[in-house]
Scaffold this motif. Sequence first.
Motif, PDB file in Angstrom:
ATOM      1  N   ILE A 114       0.834  -1.206   0.000  1.00 15.89           N
ATOM      2  CA  ILE A 114       0.000   0.000   0.000  1.00 15.89           C
ATOM      3  C   ILE A 114       0.869   1.256   0.000  1.00 15.89           C
ATOM      4  N   THR A 117       2.820   1.675  -3.411  1.00 18.15           N
ATOM      5  CA  THR A 117       1.885   2.062  -4.477  1.00 18.15           C
ATOM      6  C   THR A 117       1.533   3.539  -4.362  1.00 18.15           C
ATOM      7  N   PHE A 118       1.289   3.977  -3.139  1.00 20.39           N
ATOM      8  CA  PHE A 118       0.961   5.383  -2.894  1.00 20.39           C
ATOM      9  C   PHE A 118       2.133   6.292  -3.259  1.00 20.39           C
ATOM     10  N   SER A 121       2.816   6.465  -6.978  1.00 21.19           N
ATOM     11  CA  SER A 121       1.782   7.232  -7.688  1.00 21.19           C
ATOM     12  C   SER A 121       2.092   8.722  -7.649  1.00 21.19           C
ATOM     13  N   GLU A 161      -7.979  11.061  -5.816  1.00 20.93           N
ATOM     14  CA  GLU A 161      -7.563   9.654  -5.815  1.00 20.93           C
ATOM     15  C   GLU A 161      -6.412   9.424  -4.838  1.00 20.93           C
ATOM     16  N   LEU A 162      -5.432  10.315  -4.864  1.00 20.64           N
ATOM     17  CA  LEU A 162      -4.307  10.180  -3.956  1.00 20.64           C
ATOM     18  C   LEU A 162      -4.725  10.417  -2.507  1.00 20.64           C
ATOM     19  N   LEU A 164      -7.594   9.623  -1.248  1.00 17.67           N
ATOM     20  CA  LEU A 164      -8.257   8.381  -0.841  1.00 17.67           C
ATOM     21  C   LEU A 164      -7.222   7.320  -0.473  1.00 17.67           C
ATOM     22  N   ARG A 165      -6.176   7.190  -1.283  1.00 19.36           N
ATOM     23  CA  ARG A 165      -5.123   6.205  -1.002  1.00 19.36           C
ATOM     24  C   ARG A 165      -4.406   6.539   0.309  1.00 19.36           C
ATOM     25  N   ARG A 166      -4.184   7.822   0.537  1.00 22.74           N
ATOM     26  CA  ARG A 166      -3.536   8.226   1.782  1.00 22.74           C
ATOM     27  C   ARG A 166      -4.409   7.865   2.981  1.00 22.74           C
ATOM     28  N   GLN A 168      -6.600   5.526   3.206  1.00 24.78           N
ATOM     29  CA  GLN A 168      -6.587   4.075   3.365  1.00 24.78           C
ATOM     30  C   GLN A 168      -5.300   3.619   4.047  1.00 24.78           C
ATOM     31  N   LEU A 169      -4.203   4.258   3.706  1.00 25.07           N
ATOM     32  CA  LEU A 169      -2.910   3.923   4.298  1.00 25.07           C
ATOM     33  C   LEU A 169      -2.889   4.272   5.783  1.00 25.07           C
TER      34      LEU A 169
END
Length: 229
Positions: A114, A117-118, A121, A161-162, A164-166, A168-169
Amino acid sequence: MFRRLGGRGSGVEFVGQPADLWFMKIDLLFLQVCTKGSIEPIYEFKDVARYTLCSQTELGAPNYYYPKLFSQMSKNTVTNGYDVAEIIVGNEAYDMYSSYTLVDNSKLDSFYVIFSTFVNSIKVERNIKLVSTPTGINYFGEEYWDMVSFLDNINLENNSELNLRRNQLVEFINNQLVLFHKINPKRQNMKGYCGISICALINDKKKNEYKNLEFYRLLKEIPQLKIKE
């Protein structure tokens, strides 16, 4: 470090021969060294034990928990590394620590996927820029940033999008990777920390010092960090 609890004789079996460590994962690795609650050493030793107990800050010379720990072990009431960690932290003197973190090592590979990938990106378009200096600790010339504070300070320029990924991390760190983060009641300033740090690699010298560690060796490239002026 314990190989198995509830074994022969007294009910407690210690690691008796060094060769045992080559093929049997232990229950708990206690990084009883100042500021080693950082992702670099935690990830480096992820396959050694099921759990890692560590601290983001300075530690004293912790010995106060010994009587309680060995008393509980002699009664066969300690069944795994999580139990050992709870006894250590619950019976340590307040002047010996600021906070303790217990990490679930089985989650570290997922965390790495995770995280990488973040980070990758972000690097597609730009270097990683920080809005401000994250909450952190300076220890003998080494600067460590709290992992969640570091992530929160990354400038994502309203990229949904980034973001959201943050999120989640951060959620993964708080709810899965860190099993507990025990803060000393007399060290309330630690409430701004998540329990895990990351080394502040803000120049090439630092990047070169850390590049051979497993956590960075597996990244395509160590990210260049820049704090917004």
